[in-house]
Enzyme design. Structure first.
Site, PDB file in Angstrom:
ATOM      1  N   ASP A  11       0.867  -1.177   0.000  1.00 27.63           N
ATOM      2  CA  ASP A  11       0.000   0.000   0.000  1.00 27.63           C
ATOM      3  C   ASP A  11       0.902   1.224   0.000  1.00 27.63           C
ATOM      4  O   ASP A  11       1.647   1.462   0.961  1.00 27.63           O
ATOM      5  CB  ASP A  11      -0.915  -0.005   1.226  1.00 27.63           C
ATOM      6  CG  ASP A  11      -2.064   0.988   1.087  1.00 27.63           C
ATOM      7  OD1 ASP A  11      -2.101   1.732   0.084  1.00 27.63           O
ATOM      8  OD2 ASP A  11      -2.917   1.029   1.992  1.00 27.63           O
ATOM      9  N   ASP A 105      -2.665   2.250  -6.222  1.00 22.55           N
ATOM     10  CA  ASP A 105      -1.593   2.266  -5.223  1.00 22.55           C
ATOM     11  C   ASP A 105      -1.600   1.077  -4.280  1.00 22.55           C
ATOM     12  O   ASP A 105      -0.946   1.107  -3.234  1.00 22.55           O
ATOM     13  CB  ASP A 105      -1.686   3.554  -4.394  1.00 22.55           C
ATOM     14  CG  ASP A 105      -2.971   3.644  -3.586  1.00 22.55           C
ATOM     15  OD1 ASP A 105      -3.962   3.012  -3.978  1.00 22.55           O
ATOM     16  OD2 ASP A 105      -2.986   4.354  -2.566  1.00 22.55           O
ATOM     17  N   GLU A 106      -2.295   0.017  -4.642  1.00 21.75           N
ATOM     18  CA  GLU A 106      -2.445  -1.099  -3.697  1.00 21.75           C
ATOM     19  C   GLU A 106      -2.538  -2.412  -4.465  1.00 21.75           C
ATOM     20  O   GLU A 106      -3.193  -2.495  -5.498  1.00 21.75           O
ATOM     21  CB  GLU A 106      -3.709  -0.875  -2.862  1.00 21.75           C
ATOM     22  CG  GLU A 106      -3.932  -1.874  -1.754  1.00 21.75           C
ATOM     23  CD  GLU A 106      -5.204  -1.558  -0.979  1.00 21.75           C
ATOM     24  OE1 GLU A 106      -5.481  -2.305  -0.024  1.00 21.75           O
ATOM     25  OE2 GLU A 106      -5.913  -0.596  -1.320  1.00 21.75           O
TER      26      GLU A 106
END
Length: 521
Positions: A11, A105-106
């Site tokens: 993350d 983003d993860e």
């Protein structure tokens, strides 16, 4: 459940805000808030400096401004975020072929499938190496969680924030989860959490102690059984490299409620065009068209129409959305509109094209017969974007909330605004005499001063700070006329100097671009 912590969850830390700080030296170490800048805008991401003031994601932007009045408020630049995200995902794919992205983003990574790790020591080594590679390639930081299941790996990455790594050994899951709130488990939102609280269950240990039968009675068979397993630390969900999308949709929230029925129809048709662009971009077609309308009183209506077969024809989707709108009462005003397509497929039903063409031809012939004019006028079937008002004057579809100098869609809707397209749109067909619009945070380039970004605009002026991501110190600030011919929008620069593979030009669309306002570093 695995006996080794070989499932990794990454993350990125405050991704949008951190990317803006990396791109703008003058904002490093200062509170930065990214999101829709209009009256109804929503915070997409807040930097850790802004979080100290109580600002957080999904907060109304107006509330954020009250909490942190001196923060820099910027529109999202999704072209930049997508480019950085692709760099990060490429690093993950080097670890394993099984990478499951959850957002820009993860992502989850199965380290064992790629031979990158087989026990705790090698998993930790792979995680630390990944963090170092991300910093070297992007200049940003990410937090890593390692565990024997996806659920526990995600919990571990939350504990690792910011810029850390936490490894949870398999076999310790129940001890870890027991005292935690039930909200930590996937599938337990505010409503389910409140339902469990009224039943006397507030911790994960409470759920495990209640037993499966009680949870099934309270929540139903599927949810109850799943929650009981997770409360006992069991999660055997695999890392899935590709997940099929179930729908494609776009929506806009408007700064001011729309009351004009013609304006509402124009916005619906524009959303339909954007939806089809996304549909085609994904190489898909769809069979069911969905219209979403949120009215002035926050009541939300959803209407759908199922076609004879899947299509990616913008005319078919646009006309279906328009038909659905006819059945919706917009009296009192509309604050949000959305158009989506479900029932996705990898092919199109060709007869739908013929159907649309025939319907358009019939409509043109009928209109021409009634007016004595030639078919193919303002409402013809040539796919032109320009519409005509009843008086015959051209009506340019209004820029949606979030695309103007002070507008902003709620982040997390159809696509938060990106300043890049605002000035570009201004150069493509603004009425003569209308001021060019520049969005706070937008990348620009001046013929004399070089690359910079917009700090603010208004009253016919635009203020630009001239600096680059690798500048040693904050750059100079200069103010220009909004229509200065030497000032042009530009593509984002790479966050790390010397990256020859950085995309020179990235696709931008109004579904993801727009916004405005002013930044206050």
């Amino acid at each position: 459940m695995r006996s080794a912590p070989t499932i990794l969850h990454l993350d990125m830390d405050a991704f949008f805000a951190a990317a803006e700080q990396a791109a703008k030296p003058s904002l490093r170490g200062k509170p930065v808030v990214v999101g829709g800048l209009g009256p109804r805008g929503v915070v997409a991401t807040a930097s850790y400096e802004a979080r100290r003031f109580g600002v957080h994601s999904a907060m109304p932007m107006a509330q954020a401004r009250r909490l942190a009045p001196n923060a820099a408020y910027l529109v999202p630049r999704f072209s930049l975020y997508r480019a950085v995200s692709e760099q990060v995902m490429e690093l993950l794919r080097r670890l394993s072929p099984l990478v499951e992205p959850l957002s820009l983003d993860e992502a989850f990574v199965d380290l064992e499938a790629g031979g990158s790790a087989w026990d705790a020591a090698t998993a930790r080594e792979a995680g630390e190496r990944l963090r170092a590679d991300i910093r070297a390639v992007t200049g940003l930081t990410g937090s890593v969680g390692l565990a024997g299941s996806k659920m526990i790996a995600k919990i571990a990455s939350e504990e690792a924030k910011p810029d850390g790594l936490v490894l949870i050994e398999p076999g310790t899951e129940r001890e870890l989860l027991g005292p935690r709130s039930v909200r930590i488990l996937p599938g337990v939102g505010p409503a389910t959490g409140e339902h469990l609280r009224r039943a006397g269950m507030t911790t994960v240990a409470d759920l495990a102690g209640a037993g499966e039968d009680e949870l099934v009675r309270l929540l139903g068979k599927a949810h109850g059984e799943s929650l009981y397993r997770m409360a006992r630390g069991y999660d055997d969900r695999p890392v899935v490299a590709e997940r099929d999308a179930k729908s494609v949709s776009v929506e806009d929230t408007f700064d001011v409620d729309l009351h004009d029925r013609l304006r509402v129809r124009i916005e619906v048709e524009r959303l339909a065009e954007r939806c089809v662009q996304r549909l085609r971009g994904a190489g898909r077609s769809g069979r069911t068209v969905v219209l979403k309308v949120r009215r002035y009183d926050f009541s939300t209506l959803t209407r759908s129409e199922t076609l004879r077969g899947p299509t990616d024809d913008p005319v078919v989707v646009r006309e279906a959305a328009a038909r659905l709108l006819e059945a919706v009462d917009t009296t009192g005003g509309v604050r949000l509109l959305g158009v989506g397509v479900t029932g996705l497929a990898d092919y199109t039903q060709e007869d739908l094209f013929a159907q649309a063409a025939a319907e358009r031809a019939a409509a043109e012939a009928e209109a021409a017969e009634a007016s004595g004019a030639e078919p193919g006028g303002a409402h013809g079937g040539d796919g032109a974007e320009e519409e005509r008002s009843p008086g015959g004057a051209a009506v340019v579809p209004a820029v949606p909330a979030g695309a103007g100098a002070a507008g902003g869609t709620g982040a997390g809707g159809a696509g938060a605004p990106d300043g890049q397209a605002v000035a570009a749109a201004a150069g493509r067909g603004e009425p003569e005499g209308e001021e060019r619009r520049w969005a706070a945070g937008q990348d620009v380039r001046h013929a004399e001063y070089g690359a910079g970004w917009v700090q603010g605009s208004g009253l016919g002026r635009v203020t630009v700070r001239f600096e680059e991501p690798w500048s040693a110190a904050p750059g100079r600030v200069r103010t220009f006329r909004a229509d200065d011919p030497e000032l042009e929008p530009s593509d984002p620069l790479p966050l790390v100097a010397g990256q020859s593979s950085w995309p020179a030009s990235l696709p931008k669309s109004r579904s993801e671009d727009g916004g405005g306002g002013s930044a206050r570093p």
